[in-house]
Design an enzyme around this catalytic site. Structure first.
Site, PDB file in Angstrom:
ATOM      1  N   GLU A 165      -3.502   5.199 -30.855  1.00 16.95           N
ATOM      2  CA  GLU A 165      -3.049   4.342 -29.762  1.00 16.95           C
ATOM      3  C   GLU A 165      -2.486   3.026 -30.311  1.00 16.95           C
ATOM      4  OE1 GLU A 165      -6.080   3.870 -26.783  1.00 16.95           O
ATOM      5  OE2 GLU A 165      -5.601   5.786 -25.878  1.00 16.95           O
ATOM      6  N   ARG A 224     -12.387  -3.046 -32.898  1.00  9.36           N
ATOM      7  CA  ARG A 224     -11.474  -2.164 -33.625  1.00  9.36           C
ATOM      8  C   ARG A 224     -10.046  -2.691 -33.481  1.00  9.36           C
ATOM      9  NH1 ARG A 224     -11.112   3.075 -29.518  1.00  9.36           N
ATOM     10  NH2 ARG A 224     -10.446   1.849 -27.734  1.00  9.36           N
ATOM     11  N   LYS A 245     -20.982   4.583 -25.748  1.00  6.66           N
ATOM     12  CA  LYS A 245     -22.060   5.545 -25.511  1.00  6.66           C
ATOM     13  C   LYS A 245     -22.161   5.978 -24.052  1.00  6.66           C
ATOM     14  CE  LYS A 245     -25.697   1.975 -25.623  1.00  6.66           C
ATOM     15  NZ  LYS A 245     -24.768   0.885 -26.018  1.00  6.66           N
ATOM     16  N   GLU A 255      -5.891  12.717 -25.229  1.00  7.38           N
ATOM     17  CA  GLU A 255      -7.173  12.227 -24.695  1.00  7.38           C
ATOM     18  C   GLU A 255      -7.098  12.134 -23.188  1.00  7.38           C
ATOM     19  OE1 GLU A 255      -8.397   8.326 -25.976  1.00  7.38           O
ATOM     20  OE2 GLU A 255      -7.828   8.700 -28.050  1.00  7.38           O
TER      21      GLU A 255
HETATM   22  C1  GAL Z   1      -8.793   5.313 -25.976  1.00  9.02           C
HETATM   23  C2  GAL Z   1      -9.107   5.430 -27.450  1.00  9.02           C
HETATM   24  C3  GAL Z   1     -10.353   6.229 -27.721  1.00  9.02           C
HETATM   25  C4  GAL Z   1     -11.444   5.833 -26.768  1.00  9.02           C
HETATM   26  C5  GAL Z   1     -10.951   6.018 -25.349  1.00  9.02           C
HETATM   27  C6  GAL Z   1     -12.008   5.678 -24.321  1.00  9.02           C
HETATM   28  O1  GAL Z   1      -8.135   4.090 -25.734  1.00  9.02           O
HETATM   29  O2  GAL Z   1      -8.032   6.009 -28.155  1.00  9.02           O
HETATM   30  O3  GAL Z   1     -10.740   6.014 -29.047  1.00  9.02           O
HETATM   31  O4  GAL Z   1     -11.772   4.505 -26.987  1.00  9.02           O
HETATM   32  O5  GAL Z   1      -9.856   5.186 -25.119  1.00  9.02           O
HETATM   33  O6  GAL Z   1     -11.522   5.830 -23.000  1.00  9.02           O
END
Ligand code: GAL
Length: 680
Positions: free
Chosen positions: A161, A122, A367, A318
């Site tokens: 991000e 990605r 996953k 997050e």
């Molecule tokens: C962040 C990201 C998420 C996911 C997450 C996993 O860097 O924005 O999409 O990948 O980490 O910890």
């Protein structure tokens, strides 16, 4: 402001009372429709009221250059709205689909060694690619137009991000954009040649086209070129953020726009204090990296996010309910960690607690990353903990919107110094700027003294004591501001390798630390870095590592607080303090680490009259923060330990936890309490 988002939340379920937000990244495109209904049912059960949707949905929304498929997202938005869940809708530009990279491989980033970063993961796009920009903005426009009036829409989430994987791109697009950026910064080649010190190693430029990003070279690339490339790379991503935001503001002027920052260990490419003014509210992602200071680091990052947000509430976009999938060993969280980690963010100003992600993926690279609904399903301890946290956040609703109350101490965290101090060809390659700041922070936690992480954009005068570890880059105006600060009664504490260079990374001459020499009343002729494993002793129990300085005291009023007792500079000053008009300026010339700083700090804080606001028996065991609303202060008490801790002498009514009639609070291991104290 996050208040705009909160007021839009009223539209999702008609409830006008303040609330904290709770939710996750929601990726319904990974699941059959039959699961979506269940998702909304479980969200309601868990108290989820907001989700981020569409972050990686580009390929599902635009399956071909001229084909759009919004049907599934319409359905999801409607379902969420019916369930009373607001949507922070992503612009979906984070991961370009295969049809785009096949047609336009020229959007792929290139490393400093000339390798292409291919699709298959990605964020494989160049921040400066005009082709990528055109396609991304087209998608943003389509999305914004389609969902402008949707009642579930509470905020826009630009990309994801920004810079996580693509901050440094050395492609030809980057080279062109870098030159434009340099032209805007310097105006003339002469000014650039001066700033970059190109008289050195025959690097003088005579045409703009000769300038390149600092690609892999035979030896150390020019340091100012490197520093400018870092500045440029952060600005290039900021420019992308602005470009998306402009379209969103044009089409939906009332919907607040954010993007998720990564204020956490391991990330340093984006100058977030500089980005904060570009968005309507600050959002952050944070992941714990297990280690001896892991929860101090969490607190530090949340605190710094609050500093970037100028003390205003922010959105935790997050974090993880339990293990992640990207560390060498992905440790599961222990019982109580999920709630304490979340509430520690709230203690530092988060008004939203969200996770990556809602439902744990069955396929794909993540996953094995935890989620709110684990592979085991709703009948799991993890989902029960998620539900409990939802109830806790509901009980904390009265503190929504409250701001950080200034702490007596500020710790200055400076991106320019971070970038510059860790460059190559320096006295040591062992210096870790973030770790230095974290050690000071941990020492304040150990003493139970509240300290705010602040940035150059903040008001430094709010703090009685200002600690500026490794403040390496000190332009003339910052040196003046720090002198004014101490003249007006502030107590400045700084360390080795501070005040060394100006904004062009040119050394201030005449003896170190040139920019702060007079203020500190000391002069250093030579640095004395230490090799790994070497240490020196100081007066008292402290030992120093990493760095020493050969200090000469130059002002008659400079006091020596500690001498070296061993090493090359044995008998010379190691820690000095000079009184200034009402305040003082202190210099610490070696790395003392958390333990050494904890024993030194009480002496440094004493002239400022700063002490802990916790009773002696709780200091170090409990972290305390204060958020302030219009009518009340909210005092957080977070048990940092795995044992029960008792805190006597408290006042207020408990929003969380139980305060005994005699003012004693008992905190179970890893528990958090919140006391509301009305303002007179
Ligand atoms: C962040 C990201 C998420 C996911 C997450 C996993 O860097 O924005 O999409 O990948 O980490 O910890």
């Amino acid at each position: 402001m996050i208040s705009t988002l909160l007021s839009r939340m009223h539209g999702t379920d008609g409830d006008r009372t303040p609330r904290l937000l709770y939710g996750a990244d929601y990726n319904p495109e990974q699941w059959p429709r039959s699961v979506w209904q269940d998702d909304v049912r479980l969200m309601r059960e868990a108290g989820v009221n907001v989700v981020s949707v569409g972050i990686f949905s580009w390929a599902s929304l635009q399956p071909a250059p001229d084909a759009w498929d919004f049907g599934w997202l319409d359905e999801v938005m409607d379902l969420l709205h019916e369930g009373g869940v607001g949507v922070d809708l992503a612009t979906a530009t984070a991961s370009p689909p295969p049809w785009l990279t096949t047609a336009h491989p020229e959007i792929l980033p290139v490393t400093s060694t000339g390798e292409t970063l291919w699709p298959g993961a990605r964020q494989h796009w160049r921040p400066t690619s005009p082709v990528f920009r055109r396609h991304a903005l087209r998608l943003v426009r389509e999305l914004a137009a389609r969902y402008a009036g949707h009642p579930a829409l509470v905020a826009w989430h630009v990309n994801n991000e920004l810079g996580c994987h693509n901050v440094y791109d050395y492609s030809d697009d980057a080279a062109r954009a870098f030159r434009d950026w340099l032209r805007a910064r310097y105006g003339t080649l002469e000014a650039l040649n001066h700033a970059w010190g190109t008289a050195f190693w025959s690097q003088r430029y005579t045409e703009w086209e000769q300038i390149l990003p600092p690609r892999l070279a035979a030896s150390h690339p020019n340091p100012t070129q490197q520093l400018d490339f870092k500045r440029f790379s952060s600005d290039a991503l900021k420019d992308h953020l602005r470009a998306e935001r402009e379209i969103l503001r044009e089409i939906t002027p009332d919907v607040p726009v954010t993007t998720n920052f990564m204020v956490m260990g391991g990330t340093k490419g984006m100058d977030y204090p500089d980005w904060a003014a570009e968005i309507d509210f600050v959002s952050n992602d944070h992941y714990v990296r297990p280690g001896p200071q892991d929860r101090d680091e969490l607190s530090f990052s949340a605190n710094l996010t609050s500093g970037i947000s100028a003390g205003r509430p922010w959105f935790l976009m997050e974090h993880s309910t339990s293990a992640v999938n990207w560390q060498p060993v992905n440790v599961a969280k222990r019982p109580g960690d999920l709630a304490r980690d979340s509430l520690l963010h709230v203690a530092h100003g988060a008004d939203a607690v969200c996770f990556f992600q809602w439902r744990q993926s069955a396929a794909g690279a993540e996953k094995y990353h935890s989620a709110m609904v684990p592979h085991a399903g709703e009948d799991s301890d993890l989902f029960r903990a998620v539900r409990d946290l939802g109830a806790t956040l509901k009980a904390l609703a009265p503190l929504a919107g409250s701001e950080r109350e200034a702490a007596p101490v500020g710790i200055l965290y400076d991106w320019q110094s971070w970038w510059a101090s860790e460059q190559d060809s320096h006295p040591t390659s062992l210096l870790d700027y973030r770790q230095e700041a974290l050690d000071w922070y941990s020492a304040f936690l150990a003493l139970g003294v509240r300290a705010d992480l602040v940035t150059r954009h903040g008001d430094l005068n709010r703090h009685q004591v200002l600690v500026a570890p490794v403040l390496h880059v000190v332009p003339a105006d910052l040196a003046e501001a720090l002198t004014r600060y101490t003249d007006q009664g502030g107590h400045l504490v700084t360390t080795y390798f501070s005040g060394i260079v100006d904004e062009n990374d040119h050394v201030w001459l005449g003896g170190y630390p040139g920019a702060l020499r007079d203020l500190l009343g000391i002069r250093i002729e030579e640095f004395g870095p230490l090799v790994a494993g070497d240490e020196v002793t100081l007066d008292g129990p402290a030992t120093g590592t990493l760095w020493t300085d050969r200090i000469t005291v130059t002002a008659p009023d400079t006091e020596v607080l500690a001498h070296y007792r061993s090493g090359t500079y044995r008998g010379r000053p190691a820690v000095t303090r000079r009184p200034t008009g009402g305040g003082s300026a202190t210099y610490v010339s070696t790395r003392l680490g958390t333990r050494g700083l904890t024993s030194l700090l009480p002496r440094l804080l004493e002239p400022a009259g700063v002490r802990s606001d916790l009773p002696a028996e709780a200091r170090g065991l409990v972290e305390t923060t204060v958020r302030r609303g219009p009518d009340a202060r909210f005092r957080f008490l977070v048990n940092r330990t795995d044992d029960t801790v008792t805190v006597p002498g408290l006042t207020g009514d408990a929003l969380l936890g139980t305060l005994a009639a005699d003012g004693t609070l008992t905190l179970a291991p890893r528990a958090v309490a919140v006391l509301r104290q009305p303002l007179a």
